[in-house]
Write an enzyme that holds these catalytic residues in place. Structure first.
Site, PDB file in Angstrom:
ATOM      1  N   TYR A  30      -1.392  -0.737  10.630  1.00 39.33           N
ATOM      2  CA  TYR A  30      -1.619  -1.093   9.220  1.00 39.33           C
ATOM      3  C   TYR A  30      -0.369  -0.812   8.401  1.00 39.33           C
ATOM      4  O   TYR A  30       0.067  -1.663   7.607  1.00 39.33           O
ATOM      5  CB  TYR A  30      -2.802  -0.299   8.677  1.00 39.33           C
ATOM      6  CG  TYR A  30      -3.091  -0.555   7.220  1.00 39.33           C
ATOM      7  CD1 TYR A  30      -3.585  -1.783   6.802  1.00 39.33           C
ATOM      8  CD2 TYR A  30      -2.878   0.430   6.256  1.00 39.33           C
ATOM      9  CE1 TYR A  30      -3.853  -2.030   5.463  1.00 39.33           C
ATOM     10  CE2 TYR A  30      -3.149   0.203   4.918  1.00 39.33           C
ATOM     11  CZ  TYR A  30      -3.630  -1.028   4.522  1.00 39.33           C
ATOM     12  OH  TYR A  30      -3.885  -1.267   3.194  1.00 39.33           O
ATOM     13  N   SER A  68       0.857  -1.187   0.000  1.00 36.02           N
ATOM     14  CA  SER A  68       0.000   0.000   0.000  1.00 36.02           C
ATOM     15  C   SER A  68       0.884   1.225   0.000  1.00 36.02           C
ATOM     16  O   SER A  68       2.074   1.161   0.354  1.00 36.02           O
ATOM     17  CB  SER A  68      -0.881  -0.016   1.257  1.00 36.02           C
ATOM     18  OG  SER A  68      -1.533   1.222   1.450  1.00 36.02           O
TER      19      SER A  68
END
Length: 247
Positions: free
Chosen positions: A155, A142
């Site tokens: 995350y 990501s």
């Protein structure tokens, strides 16, 4: 894209969003896709739709937090089609929250899905690919694996880990003629925002992200680009964002 035709591609997290769109796109380009996800009805419906259009798809209920389940997914692909050419480790969750909220169960979930799920995929596919002396493992990181954004500490940590694992894997598999790719999307339309249960964080992102998030087909095209290269070309990393995204 001719290098995609007839390849056997296993995809985790294939029931929606990025994984589902990648499955559709690769099937249209001639790949056989093996779809893994917990939501069995969703992947069966997707597989039926692909097959109805003349593509080739197989659905296998899969929980990436369970090593045996991931092993069964990959082994089913090899047993059914004789090999595995590509593993797309796409499954991921993103329950963002400030660390001070101590949502430890959500931290554990992100570690189990985003890191251990990727490792289980590698563990399942690597022996087959070593024996074949061919194959490609694509891991999904990501933008948060490049930058630590607000309320994304855990995350981001998992997505930084995916990049580290991918680079380590790249260095180790050269004797076996394997290719490795890590793809880091920015804001792409998916169900990830639905996994945010901290109300303040969810409200903040839902008020902004849908305004510039791009379609999941953008991710599918990146996957296809990496796979479609000649076998002597190894696309190691792709980072992409919506043109309007600033972070």
């Amino acid at each position: 894209m001719s290098n995609i035709a007839n390849k056997i591609v296993v995809i985790t997290g294939a029931s929606s969003g990025l994984g589902a769109e990648a499955a559709r796109h690769l099937a249209e380009l001639g790949a056989t896709v093996v779809l893994g996800a917990r939501r069995e009805e969703r992947i069966k419906t997707l597989a039926d739709a692909i097959n109805a259009k003349g593509g080739k798809a197989l659905a296998v209920e899969t929980d990436v937090t369970d090593r045996a389940s991931v092993q069964a997914l990959v082994d089913t692909a090899v047993k059914t089609y004789g090999r595995i050419d590509v593993l797309l480790n796409n499954a991921g969750v993103m329950p963002l929250s400030p660390l001070e909220k101590l949502r430890v169960d959500e931290w554990d979930l992100m570690i189990d899905v985003n890191i251990k799920g990727v490792l289980y995929g590698i563990a399942a596919a690597l022996p087959h690919m070593k024996e074949q002396k061919s194959g490609q493992i694509i891991n999904v990181s990501s933008v948060a694996g490049h930058r630590v954004l607000e309320n994304s500490a855990v995350y981001s940590a998992t997505k930084f880990a995916v990049r580290a694992l991918s680079e380590g894997l790249r260095a180790e598999v050269k004797p076996y003629n394997l290719r490795t790719t890590v793809i880091s999307p920015g804001a792409v339309q998916s169900e990830l925002l639905n996994s945010i249960h901290d109300e303040a964080t969810a409200e903040q992102l839902r008020s902004v992200v849908p305004g510039f998030a791009i379609g999941a087909d953008s991710f599918a095209r990146c996957v296809a680009f990496a796979i479609s290269q000649p076998e002597d070309v190894d696309i190691n990393e792709i980072l992409f964002r919506p043109t309007r995204q600033t972070v």
